[in-house]
Structures are given as structure tokens and as C-alpha cells.
Scaffold this motif. Structure first.
Motif, PDB file in Angstrom:
ATOM      1  N   GLU A 163       0.811  -1.214   0.000  1.00 28.83           N
ATOM      2  CA  GLU A 163       0.000   0.000   0.000  1.00 28.83           C
ATOM      3  C   GLU A 163       0.847   1.267   0.000  1.00 28.83           C
ATOM      4  N   TYR A 164       2.129   1.136   0.379  1.00 36.80           N
ATOM      5  CA  TYR A 164       3.000   2.301   0.396  1.00 36.80           C
ATOM      6  C   TYR A 164       3.349   2.790  -1.015  1.00 36.80           C
ATOM      7  N   GLN A 165       3.202   1.930  -2.019  1.00 35.08           N
ATOM      8  CA  GLN A 165       3.551   2.380  -3.362  1.00 35.08           C
ATOM      9  C   GLN A 165       2.319   2.492  -4.260  1.00 35.08           C
ATOM     10  N   LEU A 166       1.144   2.455  -3.639  1.00 34.53           N
ATOM     11  CA  LEU A 166      -0.094   2.705  -4.373  1.00 34.53           C
ATOM     12  C   LEU A 166      -0.552   4.126  -4.043  1.00 34.53           C
ATOM     13  N   PHE A 167      -0.906   4.893  -5.063  1.00 39.32           N
ATOM     14  CA  PHE A 167      -1.190   6.308  -4.804  1.00 39.32           C
ATOM     15  C   PHE A 167      -2.256   6.902  -5.719  1.00 39.32           C
ATOM     16  N   ALA A 168      -2.507   6.291  -6.879  1.00 40.64           N
ATOM     17  CA  ALA A 168      -3.397   6.892  -7.870  1.00 40.64           C
ATOM     18  C   ALA A 168      -4.869   6.655  -7.517  1.00 40.64           C
ATOM     19  N   GLU A 169      -5.752   7.340  -8.245  1.00 40.72           N
ATOM     20  CA  GLU A 169      -7.179   7.218  -7.971  1.00 40.72           C
ATOM     21  C   GLU A 169      -7.743   5.873  -8.418  1.00 40.72           C
ATOM     22  N   THR A 170      -7.164   5.312  -9.475  1.00 38.45           N
ATOM     23  CA  THR A 170      -7.647   4.026  -9.972  1.00 38.45           C
ATOM     24  C   THR A 170      -6.481   3.052 -10.129  1.00 38.45           C
ATOM     25  N   VAL A 171      -6.812   1.772 -10.164  1.00 38.76           N
ATOM     26  CA  VAL A 171      -5.796   0.736 -10.367  1.00 38.76           C
ATOM     27  C   VAL A 171      -5.091   0.950 -11.705  1.00 38.76           C
ATOM     28  N   PHE A 172      -5.873   1.292 -12.743  1.00 40.58           N
ATOM     29  CA  PHE A 172      -5.283   1.504 -14.067  1.00 40.58           C
ATOM     30  C   PHE A 172      -4.233   2.611 -14.025  1.00 40.58           C
ATOM     31  N   ASP A 173      -4.576   3.757 -13.438  1.00 41.22           N
ATOM     32  CA  ASP A 173      -3.639   4.887 -13.385  1.00 41.22           C
ATOM     33  C   ASP A 173      -2.393   4.543 -12.588  1.00 41.22           C
TER      34      ASP A 173
END
Length: 619
Positions: free
Chosen positions: A423-433
Motif C-alpha cells: 500500500e506504500y507504493q499505491l497512490f493513484a485514484e484508480t488501479v489503471f492509473d
């Protein structure tokens, strides 16, 4: 009067500490209940383990117990208090303590001892007693020397120990551990479980242990199995694990010791059910004696011990690193690392919590740069008669990471990294982005259609459905799904080298298996080298061509898993462990039985079978 009555009840052996009666709970905007008609009781002083696949509802149950979530239907009683009455919440939280999987979720202070003191202070415990509790709790988890440290400067495993200490300091009547040993090294996991077992046996503390480690579940009095929000099995650990076929249908796995027993029994070696390696070794010896077999020795297995070489070699020399240099918090994480990782390897890195593993791998794609690669670096003038300092060297394929002119952007496209907490490297609004971000930054000439095609291919590669997850927020996904999306965001650029920090930690057994199968698939198809950091010795034995042991910022050894785990007496003092099979082999040697194997459960069982087939005897 009510509190007096409850206090009297706590003295009764059959006092119900925890009761769920047909409890249901839905998360917002979800049509399917996360907990669906769950009913169970836990008596005071019981040790109950809860197992189940990711998303089965285990953590939701834990949060319902503490009042962090409120049931939509049904009734929950904790220590005789009805959780539906909000007036009881504070009293319930006096009786319960929960340790989460991610320690950052419960860190509140800037100094370790203040963090441990937070709970007792809020409960109104006297100052002198708080001091005694801090001493006891930190000692219990082996973190006394870090009392005055800053939690943010500790490793993930060290933070987890502090989180456990903070809950122990409350001295709760019910202790809930929600995958709280998942990120610990073997010694840390062993110490925490020993503390928990001691509190249960000696002080009568009620324990609810949520775990994916089947070996931990075996220590409980009872085991609850959850699947899709429901309790599907319930009984003693022995009863649960005897029904292996049912466990497999619920995305779980048998303990390795049971897998070995099943293979031996199928081959006509009738070993008795065992929970410990010493017991299984004794049972194997008894089988050999019954068959009149002597001099049991399995044939030596062939293995490639050669060091690989190729265009994408990684060569590290004299790598040192100090966090917060020239400050009171200065900590030397690396103390002269020399290491070669060959092109094409599936390489493992193991070591105790705080040994420097994560610091080491962050150098591989220059998340931490070598000093001479920094823009402001200027070599110090060496006075006459002085020896010039030995500077660290680091080459990854064609990249010289000691060179300021190194193309670090291109390096990061070729060396992909998945962190310990996805979760530390997830940041965008959608999974695709989120997945497309690196692709667009590293390959700016790609057309939109190519980006879409590669993102969808990466999502499929990690076992997710693009149509289902592309438009979702990555933060609405389960822990296992987040891990897969994080990996997809790295592999979408098709890096030559893939580095993963604890890639399977916190996943259920099937999830772990699928992640490792994915990594082997990528390795065979296009990823030249895979490097995994892991605290799971069985994971290293089953997957890696070679592995290195990092201890106190130095390389203790680098060899094949077979060579490493043959040195159990040297690894254990380093805070590590050896695979279950290595423990059984050690126990068998005391009976004069020498089993040579690759330390996988399948390899060990096959070696024992070969030894029985070739043993001398009169049967």
C-alpha cells in the motif's frame, strides 16, 4: 453492582470471555456481508487460533470484538458486556487489546517508551506501574535497547515488536493478534508466540490468534476456520488438520509436517501424526525398526553450486550506509557488504529484523544512492602519508551506480522493486492509473492504446481481472489484491531484474503459492533475475538457487539453500531459523539416519522413501 458481578464471574473457569451470536456485518457499498451469521464462544483462559483465506472475514471479526466496527445484525458480548450499548465501549477496550498486521497503524508517539506507555496512561494506570509495564513489555519482545529510539527509524519487524509491546503493556484480559507476526523474523515470531503462550498458561490471558502460519495455529487449544465470512470448521488443531481435503477447498494448506506424513504414509511408511519435527523423526525411526532396516542413508542429490555469470550480474563491494549521519540518531545499517548476484538467478536474502536487508536492496535501483553518485559529492583531499578511503562499488549489468552520470531513470525501468508494504507504493485514484504511472514515465513515446494493452496484460499476469479492478481505487482492494497490483505496477515495464521485499508476507497459503508461481513464470519468460527478501526459510528453500544471510550489516554467508540450512547451529544464534525439513534431518542424525535432500517437503519425503528402499535389513 454490575461491575462487582462481572469481577466475580472472571474467577469462574467457565466464564465466557467472548461470545458472537449470529453476527452479520456489511462494509459500505458492499452487497456481500464480510461476516455472515457468525456464532462462537471463547472461554476465559482459552487459546483460540483463527485461520482462513485473505478476505474470509478474520480481521473484520477482530475489529468487531474491539468495537472498531459495529455489527449490523446479531449480538456480541465481550467480558459479559454487550457491545451494542455504546456505554460499554470504554470498558470493553480495557479488557481487550489488538495488534494489527501493519505496525504503522498503531504507532502514536515519537519515542518508543512513550508509544508503549500510551495505552496504560489512557487507562489511568499509576506512573510507577507504567514504568514497570514498559520494562516488562519491551523485555518480553526483545526491544529493551530501543527504549529511547524513534519508531519511524526502526525496521518493519522492529516496529511490529513495539506494537506488540504497546498492547502487552495494557495487560488486557483478551489479547487479539491479527497476523501480527507476519513481518517478523523467525526469532521475533518465536519470541512473540512464546510470550503469548506464557501469558495464556501462567496468567490465564485469553488469546485469539489470527494467522496464516499453520504451525502457529497448531499451538492453540481450538481452531476456527473461516471462509467467505462464515465459520466452516471448528475443533482442535489435530481435528482440523486431519481433514486436509476440506482445508484445500477453503484456499488453505496443510502444515508442511502433515504434507510429509501423508507422502510417507502413501509410500507405505506408516508414521504417526506429529506436531513437531522431533516427533516425526522418532516415528520414522520406529518405522525403520519395525521393518528391520539398518544403515538408512538416502542417495546424495546432485546440485549446481557454481556461481553464475552474465551480462546482468550484480556486483557489490564495500557497501556501507549510515542513516541520519552526523546526528544523534546515526545508525550504521551496512558495514562493508561484498556480494555477487549472478545473471539469471532466483536469489534470496535472509536476515534478522534490522540486519540491513531492506537498506541493501534499496541501493540496487538507487533509491539510496552511493555517496560518490550524489550531485554535491566532492572527493576529500588525502593528506600526504594518508591512505585514501575505500569507496563502495556497485554495478548492475551495464550500470555503474557509483557514477554521477549513470542513467538512473533507465536503471529504475530495468530494476523493478516491490516494497514490504504494497500500500506504500499505491497512490493513484484508480488501479489503471497506478499501474500505468511507471510505464508512462519510463516510456514517454508509448501511444495510449499500447499503454492500455500493457496495463491489462500486467493485471492479467498477476491473476486479477482487468474489467473488475481497472476502475477501482487501489485502496478499496484486499491486502492480497493490493500486493498483486503493486507487482503489476512494477512488471508492466518488464524490468530485467525484479526485487521484492517480503512478497508473500501476510498472504494466505494459496496466495503465497500463487505469488511464487507468478514470480517463477516471469523469471522463465522474460525477467532475467528475481531477488526476494524473506523471513520464511521454507520459502527460500523451495524457490531460490542461492541465498545470502545478512547479519548486523554484513554478509554472514552466501550459498545454495542446501549449504546454508545445513548450518543450523550457526543460523539460529543470528535470529534466523531453518526449514522444518532441516530440523527433522538434524533430529534423524541423532539416530544415525542421514537424509540428503533439498529441504523442500517433497524432496525430504522422496529422500526418506529412497532411504527405506535402499536400507539394509531382513524384512
Amino acid at each position: 453492582m454490575q461491575q462487582v458481578s462481572q469481577a466475580e464471574n472472571t474467577l469462574q473457569e467457565d466464564f465466557t470471555a467472548l461470545k458472537f451470536d449470529n453476527v452479520k456485518f456489511w462494509y459500505p457499498e458492499s452487497e456481500t456481508p464480510a461476516v455472515n451469521g457468525v456464532s462462537f464462544e471463547v472461554k476465559k483462559g482459552e487459546f483460540v487460533s483463527v485461520i482462513g483465506h485473505n478476505g474470509s472475514g478474520k480481521s473484520t471479526v477482530a475489529r468487531l470484538i474491539c468495537g472498531l466496527l459495529q455489527a449490523d445484525e446479531g449480538k456480541i458480548e465481550v467480558w459479559g458486556l454487550d457491545l451494542a450499548d455504546n456505554k460499554n465501549l470504554f470498558e470493553v477496550r480495557r479488557h481487550t487489546g489488538i495488534v494489527f498486521q501493519n505496525p504503522d497503524n498503531q504507532m502514536v508517539a515519537s519515542i518508543v517508551e512513550d508509544d508503549v506507555a500510551f495505552g496504560p496512561e489512557n487507562l489511568g494506570v499509576e506512573r510507577e506501574e507504567i514504568g514497570r509495564r514498559i520494562d516488562w513489555a519491551l523485555s518480553a519482545v526483545g526491544m529493551s535497547e530501543y527504549r529511547h529510539s524513534t519508531p519511524t527509524r526502526l525496521s518493519g519487524g522492529q516496529k511490529q515488536r513495539i506494537a506488540v509491546a504497546g498492547v502487552l503493556a495494557i495487560r488486557p484480559d483478551i489479547l487479539i493478534l491479527d497476523e501480527s507476526t507476519a513481518m517478523l523474523d523467525p526469532r521475533g515470531r518465536r519470541e512473540v508466540i512464546e510470550v503469548v503462550s506464557r501469558l495464556n498458561k501462567e496468567e490465564g490471558m485469553t488469546i485469539l490468534l489470527i494467522t496464516h502460519f499453520m504451525e502457529e495455529a497448531l499451538l492453540a487449544d481450538r481452531t476456527i476456520v473461516m471462509n467467505r465470512g462464515e465459520i466452516v470448521m471448528h475443533g482442535t488443531p489435530e481435528e482440523i488438520f486431519e481433514n486436509g481435503d476440506a482445508l484445500l477447498t477453503y484456499n488453505l494448506a496443510l502444515p508442511d509436517i502433515t504434507v510429509i506424513e501423508n507422502k510417507l504414509n502413501a509410500a507405505g511408511i506408516a508414521v504417526q501424526p506429529s506436531l513437531r519435527p522431533e516427533e516425526l523423526a522418532k516415528s520414522i525411526v520406529a518405522c525403520a525398526e519395525q521393518k528391520g532396516l539398518k544403515n538408512l542413508v538416502s542417495p546424495s542429490i546432485s546440485r549446481d553450486e557454481r556461481e553464475k555469470r552474465g551480462p546482468w550480474d550484480i556486483d557489490i563491494k564495500n557497501l556501507t550506509f549510515i542513516y541520519s549521519k552526523k546526528s544523534p540518531f546515526a545508525t550504521q545499517a551496512l558495514k562493508g557488504i561484498d556480494l555477487h548476484i549472478g545473471d539469471g538467478e532466483f536469489f534470496g536474502i535472509i536476515g534478522h529484523t534490522g540486519s540491513g536487508k531492506s537498506t541493501l536492496i534499496q541501493h540496487l535501483n538507487a533509491l539510496i544512492k552511493l555517496p560518490q553518485a550524489e550531485k554535491k559529492y566532492k572527493p576529500k583531499k588525502v593528506k600526504k602519508g594518508q591512505t585514501p578511503p575505500v569507496l563502495p562499488e556497485l554495478r548492475v549489468g551495464e550500470y555503474d551506480l557509483a557514477d554521477k552520470k549513470c542513467n538512473f531513470i533507465s536503471l529504475r525501468a530495468d530494476v523493478g522493486m516491490v516494497f514490504q508494504y504494497p500500500e506504500y507504493q499505491l497512490f493513484a485514484e484508480t488501479v489503471f492509473d497506478d499501474i500505468a504511472f511507471g510505464l508512462k514515465n519510463f516510456f514517454k513515446d508509448l501511444k495510449e492504446e499500447e499503454v492500455k494493452e500493457r496495463v491489462r496484460a500486467a493485471i492479467c499476469a498477476v491473476g486479477l481481472d482487468p474489467d473488475e479492478v481497472c476502475d477501482k481505487s487501489p485502496f478499496d482492494l484486499s491486502g492480497g489484491q493490493k500486493r498483486r497490483v503493486a507487482i503489476a505496477g512494477v512488471i508492466v515495464t518488464r524490468p530485467k531484474i525484479l526485487v521484492l521485499d517480503e512478497p508473500a508476507a501476510g498472504l494466505d497459503p494459496v496466495g503465497k503459492k500463487e505469488i511464487m508461481e507468478l514470480l517463477h513464470k516471469l523469471h522463465s519468460e522474460w525477467c532475467r533475475t528475481v531477488i526476494i527478501v524473506s523471513h520464511d526459510m521454507d520459502e527460500i528453500a523451495c524457490n531460490c538457487t542461492r541465498a545470502c544471510v545478512v547479519s548486523d550489516g554484513r554478509i554472514f554467508d552466501c550459498a545454495t539453500p542446501h549449504m546454508l540450512f545445513s548450518r543450523a547451529e550457526e543460523l539460529l544464534p543470528l535470529g534466523l531459523d531453518v526449514p522444518l525439513t532441516a530440523k527433522i534431518c538434524t533430529a534423524l542424525k541423532e539416530y544415525g539416519i542421514d537424509i540428503d535432500c533439498d529441504f523442500t517437503p517433497e524432496g525430504f519425503a522422496s529422500a526418506v522413501i529412497r532411504a527405506f528402499e535402499g536400507g539394509e535389513g531382513n524384512a
